[in-house]
Design a protein around this motif. Structure first.
Motif, PDB file in Angstrom:
ATOM      1  N   GLY A  39     128.654 -16.968  16.991  1.00  0.00           N
ATOM      2  CA  GLY A  39     129.409 -18.046  17.598  1.00  0.00           C
ATOM      3  C   GLY A  39     130.670 -18.456  16.868  1.00  0.00           C
ATOM      4  N   CYS A  40     131.038 -17.703  15.819  1.00  0.00           N
ATOM      5  CA  CYS A  40     132.220 -18.083  15.027  1.00  0.00           C
ATOM      6  C   CYS A  40     133.527 -17.613  15.659  1.00  0.00           C
ATOM      7  CB  CYS A  40     132.111 -17.552  13.603  1.00  0.00           C
ATOM      8  SG  CYS A  40     132.352 -15.764  13.465  1.00  0.00           S
ATOM      9  N   GLY A  41     133.454 -16.711  16.657  1.00  0.00           N
ATOM     10  CA  GLY A  41     134.662 -16.237  17.325  1.00  0.00           C
ATOM     11  C   GLY A  41     135.091 -14.838  16.951  1.00  0.00           C
ATOM     12  N   LYS A  42     134.307 -14.146  16.138  1.00  0.00           N
ATOM     13  CA  LYS A  42     134.735 -12.823  15.657  1.00  0.00           C
ATOM     14  C   LYS A  42     134.758 -11.779  16.773  1.00  0.00           C
ATOM     15  CE  LYS A  42     130.081 -11.851  13.797  1.00  0.00           C
ATOM     16  NZ  LYS A  42     129.465 -13.099  14.317  1.00  0.00           N
ATOM     17  N   SER A  43     133.737 -11.763  17.641  1.00  0.00           N
ATOM     18  CA  SER A  43     133.723 -10.796  18.740  1.00  0.00           C
ATOM     19  C   SER A  43     134.808 -11.107  19.764  1.00  0.00           C
ATOM     20  CB  SER A  43     132.351 -10.773  19.426  1.00  0.00           C
ATOM     21  OG  SER A  43     131.374 -10.181  18.585  1.00  0.00           O
ATOM     22  N   THR A  44     135.069 -12.388  19.983  1.00  0.00           N
ATOM     23  CA  THR A  44     136.155 -12.764  20.890  1.00  0.00           C
ATOM     24  C   THR A  44     137.490 -12.277  20.349  1.00  0.00           C
ATOM     25  OG1 THR A  44     134.925 -14.712  21.630  1.00  0.00           O
ATOM     26  CG2 THR A  44     137.301 -14.698  22.031  1.00  0.00           C
ATOM     27  N   THR A  45     137.686 -12.396  19.038  1.00  0.00           N
ATOM     28  CA  THR A  45     138.913 -11.901  18.408  1.00  0.00           C
ATOM     29  C   THR A  45     139.064 -10.407  18.657  1.00  0.00           C
ATOM     30  OG1 THR A  45     138.755 -13.599  16.682  1.00  0.00           O
ATOM     31  CG2 THR A  45     140.150 -11.691  16.218  1.00  0.00           C
ATOM     32  N   LEU A  46     137.970  -9.663  18.534  1.00  0.00           N
ATOM     33  CA  LEU A  46     138.003  -8.220  18.777  1.00  0.00           C
ATOM     34  C   LEU A  46     138.362  -7.921  20.227  1.00  0.00           C
ATOM     35  CD1 LEU A  46     137.211  -5.795  16.818  1.00  0.00           C
ATOM     36  CD2 LEU A  46     135.185  -5.575  18.241  1.00  0.00           C
ATOM     37  N   LEU A 156     138.004  -0.294  17.255  1.00  0.00           N
ATOM     38  CA  LEU A 156     137.352  -1.593  17.233  1.00  0.00           C
ATOM     39  C   LEU A 156     135.841  -1.381  17.252  1.00  0.00           C
ATOM     40  CD1 LEU A 156     139.566  -3.301  19.957  1.00  0.00           C
ATOM     41  CD2 LEU A 156     139.948  -3.251  17.479  1.00  0.00           C
ATOM     42  N   LEU A 157     135.144  -2.020  16.321  1.00  0.00           N
ATOM     43  CA  LEU A 157     133.698  -1.832  16.200  1.00  0.00           C
ATOM     44  C   LEU A 157     133.015  -3.188  16.238  1.00  0.00           C
ATOM     45  CD1 LEU A 157     135.210   0.134  13.745  1.00  0.00           C
ATOM     46  CD2 LEU A 157     133.079   1.319  14.225  1.00  0.00           C
ATOM     47  N   ASP A 158     132.168  -3.398  17.249  1.00  0.00           N
ATOM     48  CA  ASP A 158     131.502  -4.685  17.447  1.00  0.00           C
ATOM     49  C   ASP A 158     130.020  -4.562  17.097  1.00  0.00           C
ATOM     50  OD1 ASP A 158     130.852  -7.238  18.118  1.00  0.00           O
ATOM     51  OD2 ASP A 158     131.260  -7.050  20.256  1.00  0.00           O
ATOM     52  N   GLU A 159     129.673  -4.969  15.877  1.00  0.00           N
ATOM     53  CA  GLU A 159     128.286  -4.904  15.396  1.00  0.00           C
ATOM     54  C   GLU A 159     127.667  -3.538  15.680  1.00  0.00           C
ATOM     55  OE1 GLU A 159     126.659  -7.455  13.883  1.00  0.00           O
ATOM     56  OE2 GLU A 159     127.546  -9.335  14.568  1.00  0.00           O
ATOM     57  N   PRO A 160     128.314  -2.439  15.298  1.00  0.00           N
ATOM     58  CA  PRO A 160     127.841  -1.111  15.725  1.00  0.00           C
ATOM     59  C   PRO A 160     126.534  -0.673  15.067  1.00  0.00           C
ATOM     60  CG  PRO A 160     129.595  -0.873  14.120  1.00  0.00           C
ATOM     61  CD  PRO A 160     129.508  -2.342  14.439  1.00  0.00           C
ATOM     62  N   LEU A 161     126.140  -1.311  13.973  1.00  0.00           N
ATOM     63  CA  LEU A 161     124.961  -0.842  13.247  1.00  0.00           C
ATOM     64  C   LEU A 161     123.777  -1.799  13.361  1.00  0.00           C
ATOM     65  CD1 LEU A 161     126.692   0.331   9.937  1.00  0.00           C
ATOM     66  CD2 LEU A 161     126.499   1.520  12.123  1.00  0.00           C
ATOM     67  N   SER A 162     123.913  -2.865  14.132  1.00  0.00           N
ATOM     68  CA  SER A 162     122.886  -3.910  14.135  1.00  0.00           C
ATOM     69  C   SER A 162     121.564  -3.442  14.724  1.00  0.00           C
ATOM     70  CB  SER A 162     123.387  -5.139  14.897  1.00  0.00           C
ATOM     71  OG  SER A 162     123.697  -4.814  16.225  1.00  0.00           O
ATOM     72  N   TYR A 183     140.687  10.039   9.361  1.00  0.00           N
ATOM     73  CA  TYR A 183     141.686   9.810  10.402  1.00  0.00           C
ATOM     74  C   TYR A 183     142.648   8.665  10.104  1.00  0.00           C
ATOM     75  CZ  TYR A 183     138.993  13.019  13.285  1.00  0.00           C
ATOM     76  OH  TYR A 183     138.341  14.137  13.770  1.00  0.00           O
ATOM     77  N   ARG A 184     142.274   7.772   9.163  1.00  0.00           N
ATOM     78  CA  ARG A 184     143.136   6.660   8.746  1.00  0.00           C
ATOM     79  C   ARG A 184     143.585   5.794   9.910  1.00  0.00           C
ATOM     80  NH1 ARG A 184     141.835   5.670   3.964  1.00  0.00           N
ATOM     81  NH2 ARG A 184     143.595   4.212   3.948  1.00  0.00           N
ATOM     82  N   GLN A 185     142.722   5.619  10.896  1.00  0.00           N
ATOM     83  CA  GLN A 185     143.027   4.682  11.964  1.00  0.00           C
ATOM     84  C   GLN A 185     142.921   3.250  11.443  1.00  0.00           C
ATOM     85  OE1 GLN A 185     139.794   6.550  14.106  1.00  0.00           O
ATOM     86  NE2 GLN A 185     141.050   6.664  15.951  1.00  0.00           N
ATOM     87  N   THR A 186     143.503   2.320  12.161  1.00  0.00           N
ATOM     88  CA  THR A 186     143.322   0.913  11.842  1.00  0.00           C
ATOM     89  C   THR A 186     141.958   0.489  12.369  1.00  0.00           C
ATOM     90  OG1 THR A 186     145.705   0.531  11.999  1.00  0.00           O
ATOM     91  CG2 THR A 186     144.273  -1.399  12.100  1.00  0.00           C
ATOM     92  N   PHE A 187     141.059   0.129  11.457  1.00  0.00           N
ATOM     93  CA  PHE A 187     139.699  -0.287  11.814  1.00  0.00           C
ATOM     94  C   PHE A 187     139.620  -1.811  11.836  1.00  0.00           C
ATOM     95  CE2 PHE A 187     136.079   2.938  10.981  1.00  0.00           C
ATOM     96  CZ  PHE A 187     136.783   3.951  11.607  1.00  0.00           C
ATOM     97  N   VAL A 188     139.068  -2.365  12.908  1.00  0.00           N
ATOM     98  CA  VAL A 188     138.696  -3.778  12.929  1.00  0.00           C
ATOM     99  C   VAL A 188     137.214  -3.824  13.276  1.00  0.00           C
ATOM    100  CG1 VAL A 188     139.168  -6.077  13.827  1.00  0.00           C
ATOM    101  CG2 VAL A 188     141.015  -4.384  13.715  1.00  0.00           C
ATOM    102  N   TYR A 189     136.435  -4.354  12.357  1.00  0.00           N
ATOM    103  CA  TYR A 189     134.979  -4.198  12.383  1.00  0.00           C
ATOM    104  C   TYR A 189     134.333  -5.591  12.366  1.00  0.00           C
ATOM    105  CZ  TYR A 189     130.470  -2.248  10.701  1.00  0.00           C
ATOM    106  OH  TYR A 189     129.164  -1.877  10.551  1.00  0.00           O
TER     107      TYR A 189
END
Length: 373
Positions: A39-46, A156-162, A183-189
């Protein structure tokens, strides 16, 4: 690789604010972790980056281009979801290459990319299986392969390992870092797991109630928390926070006092704060049975056995204090003492809960400089 810039971005659903005035820059090619409780807003930011949500106010830039109104399909991003979102009727190979076929890439190019990603993520030999025939770890790698094979600028990775168990999660973290290094992509996790954040991220953006609390390296987030929330969120057990008052070159904690070195006295004087919180991490407390000079006293409340160490919980002037110890002979009700190490403590202003900073003596080539939000 693209730089991503949030410029005073807010997101609200009606009167409910989810993201509040977010200013954040994701550097090209870095692994940025969006960390926080549910509920902190992290997934919405993604989802704002992906174009799956509309921005209420502010501007979002990707590669220098304002993308507020740019459709998701034109942002050149790939996404790995928590539930993997695999097509159950397709084989592994078809799941991975589906997006490439939609883009109408040449068949030879699709085959080359598929072969490369199968080898990288150890999926060779599973090409003809359906998702139901795979383990949870294998499904996770297929979802990751589908994102990697696209070779987009941003992943973009949304809780991929949960959904993985602890052992698989540790292995998957290493795979993620290996993929990024290739690959040096920009990761947002996005994650709520601080272990993932500390081990995967180049930098961590800690969020709480839609606001950015701290943005810095894992080392600095742990060792130089910007505020009380950061200190309490990072670490297990979290940092101890004790209310204290400053006066006459010493801290008063309840009825007890501890002297501060000259550097800390100067730092407190510069901050102008007198009502403070004293922060100290459990692993930085050394308990003693005999009372040393300049120590705080407490009483053992209970002990947790972690196998190779003990968590000893004390009552110190009505506040609970946790300490991590190697010794096992602690008894409930036993009086104990500890001397706060000046190089390991943190002081926060009671009103703002912000860190007042550190004496120069405890900076090492400025590696502890942090960005406080």
């Amino acid at each position: 690789m693209k730089e991503i810039v949030f410029d005073h971005v807010s997101k609200a659903y009606g009167k409910a604010s989810v993201i509040d005035n977010l200013n954040l820059t994701v550097r090209p090619g870095e692994r940025l972790i969006l960390l926080g409780a549910s509920g902190c807003g992290k997934s919405t930011t993604l989802r704002l980056i992906a174009g799956l949500e509309d921005i209420t106010t502010g501007s979002l830039y990707m590669g220098g281009q304002k993308v507020n109104d740019l459709p998701s399909g034109e942002r050149n991003v790939s996404m790995v979801f928590q539930n993997y979102a695999l097509f159950p009727h397709m084989t592994v190979a078809d799941n991975i290459t589906y997006g490439l076929k939609i883009q109408k890439l040449p068949q030879a190019e699709i085959a080359a990319r598929l072969s490369s990603v199968l080898a990288m993520l150890e999926l060779s030999g599973l090409e003809d299986r359906k998702p139901r025939e795979l383990s949870g770890g294998q499904r996770q790698r297929v979802a990751l392969a589908r994102a990697v094979v696209k070779r987009s600028d941003v992943m973009l990775l949304d809780e991929p390992l949960s959904n993985l168990d602890a052992q698989l999660r540790g292995h998957a973290r290493k795979e993620l870092v290996r993929v990024h290094q290739a690959y040096r992509q920009t990761f947002v996790y996005v994650t709520h797991d601080q272990v993932e954040a500390m081990t995967v991220g180049d930098r961590i953006a800690l969020m709480h109630k839609g606001r950015l609390q701290m943005l810095d390296t894992p080392h600095n987030v742990y060792n130089r928390p910007a505020n009380v929330y950061t200190a309490r969120f990072i670490g297990s057990p979290p940092a101890n926070i004790l209310p204290a008052q400053y006066g006459e070159r010493q801290l008063q904690v309840g009825r007890q006092t501890v002297r501060l070195p000259e550097g800390w006295c100067a730092r407190v004087a510069q901050s102008g704060s007198r009502e403070l919180y004293l922060g100290i991490r459990p692993e930085h407390i050394r308990l003693e049975w005999e009372q040393p000079d300049n120590a705080l006293a407490g009483v053992v409340k209970y002990v947790e056995d972690y196998g190779n160490r003990r968590g000893v919980y004390l009552d110190v002037e009505g506040s609970e204090v946790a300490a991590i110890c190697d010794r096992s002979d602690w008894q409930t009700g036993q009086p104990v003492y500890f001397t706060p190490d000046p190089g390991k403590i943190h002081l926060f202003d009671c009103q703002t809960t912000q860190n007042i900073g550190y004496p120069e003596a405890y900076h090492v080539e400025n590696i502890y400089q942090y960005q406080s939000i």
